[in-house]
Design a protein around this motif. Structure first.
Motif: not given
Length: 325
Positions: A268-280, A282-291
């Motif tokens: 029910y939320t479009e592009n849920a994964v992309d939205l999480l990956l692009s959170r300001e 969050w770039q150093d969170v391991a899950a985000v950094k390693n996709k």
């Protein structure tokens, strides 16, 4: 947001083959054998009654005969009832029901608040209520009882074993104990197979399961069957020190620095994964950094019904694709 909070409340309140006849037998004899088998199955169902069940709120519910018309107040109960082969008996479901497809052909009896008058008009023999919201529906449930309708409050499962108990309770109430046992055994077998495969995992990953996106992030903590699911596949719950379904701010999630993040709201939320990956920030969170961010369908992993074993497998594939794919 209104739609999400309704779904979140549900989450927090919250899944015959006859032997071949010999060639020497005539078609008439084959037909007789089928009729006799069907009759025997019907008798088994009827012989299960009357039955007395102590439900999730301690009420003794006496069901005199196999229910012919059933209303379900919550999606997990509905899924169980359909899995038990009771699709024809189901006459009413909640507005949140979405599986199986046949639910869309049934009468809607309300959402978080049930329509008592509508339920009574359907003349059900049995209403399948749920402990997660029974305390908010005390008056309405009593009205149903006063109208002569049997009300069974099913437990709010916090463990996989309690999900089995829910299936068995509904099976007993509807004369489908044998089918309930079959469903539970199939789930246990599948889960055991997944556990066996998980034994190959040598490096455990920390995982945070997000059931609602920012800014109101909710994650899965301990004493939930989702926490148990993570344990079964040798994953560490990054919020496992917290209780139940937990509201965390973004900074708290960032500090926990999970290896993997699972979202459960992509349907029910479009592009849920992309939205999480692009959170300001969050770039150093391991899950985000390693996709290492994946979406798993909420109904498979947060709904306490027969499809939970399938959900466990999907969760395992997302977290440990090198083992489960």
């Amino acid at each position: 947001m209104k739609k999400w909070y309704s779904i979140l409340l549900l989450l927090m309140l919250s899944i015959g083959i006859l032997a071949g006849c010999g060639e020497s037998e005539t078609p008439v004899e084959e037909n007789n054998a089928v009729e006799e088998t069907e009759g025997s199955a019907e008798n088994v169902n009827e012989e299960a009654f009357p039955v007395t069940i102590t439900d999730a709120i301690g009420e003794e519910v006496v069901i005199e005969s196999k229910p012919e018309k059933i209303v379900s107040l919550i999606p997990s109960n509905t899924e169980i009832a359909f899995a038990l082969g009771l699709g024809n008996e189901i006459v009413g479901v909640s507005e949140h029901d979405n599986f199986p497809e046949e639910v869309y052909e049934k009468e809607i009896i309300g959402g978080m608040e049930m329509n008592v008058e509508k339920i009574i008009s359907l003349e059900p023999n049995l209403v399948l209520a749920h402990a997660s919201n029974a305390h908010n529906s005390t008056e309405g449930l009593q009205q149903l009882r006063d109208a002569g309708i049997k009300v069974l409050v099913v437990n709010d499962a916090a463990t996989i074993n309690e999900i089995y108990e829910s299936i068995e309770m509904i099976g007993t109430a509807t004369g489908e104990q044998e089918k309930a046992e079959e469903i539970v055994n199939d789930m246990k077998t599948k889960i055991a197979e997944i556990e066996e495969k998980a034994a190959e995992i040598t490096e455990t990953k920390s995982v945070i399961v997000e059931v609602n996106p920012a800014p109101d992030i909710f994650v899965v903590g301990k004493n939930t069957f989702m926490d148990e699911m993570l344990t079964l596949i040798h994953a560490e719950n990054g919020a496992g020190d917290l209780e139940g379904w937990v509201n965390l701010d973004e900074e708290a999630v960032i500090e926990r620095n999970p290896d993997v993040m699972i979202t459960t709201y992509g349907y029910y939320t479009e592009n849920a994964v992309d939205l999480l990956l692009s959170r300001e920030g969050w770039q150093d969170v391991a899950a985000v950094k390693n996709k290492q961010v994946y979406d798993v369908h909420s109904d498979l992993v947060t709904r306490s019904g027969p499809r939970l074993a399938e959900g466990l497998e999907e969760l395992a594939k997302a977290i440990y694709p090198e083992v489960f794919e």
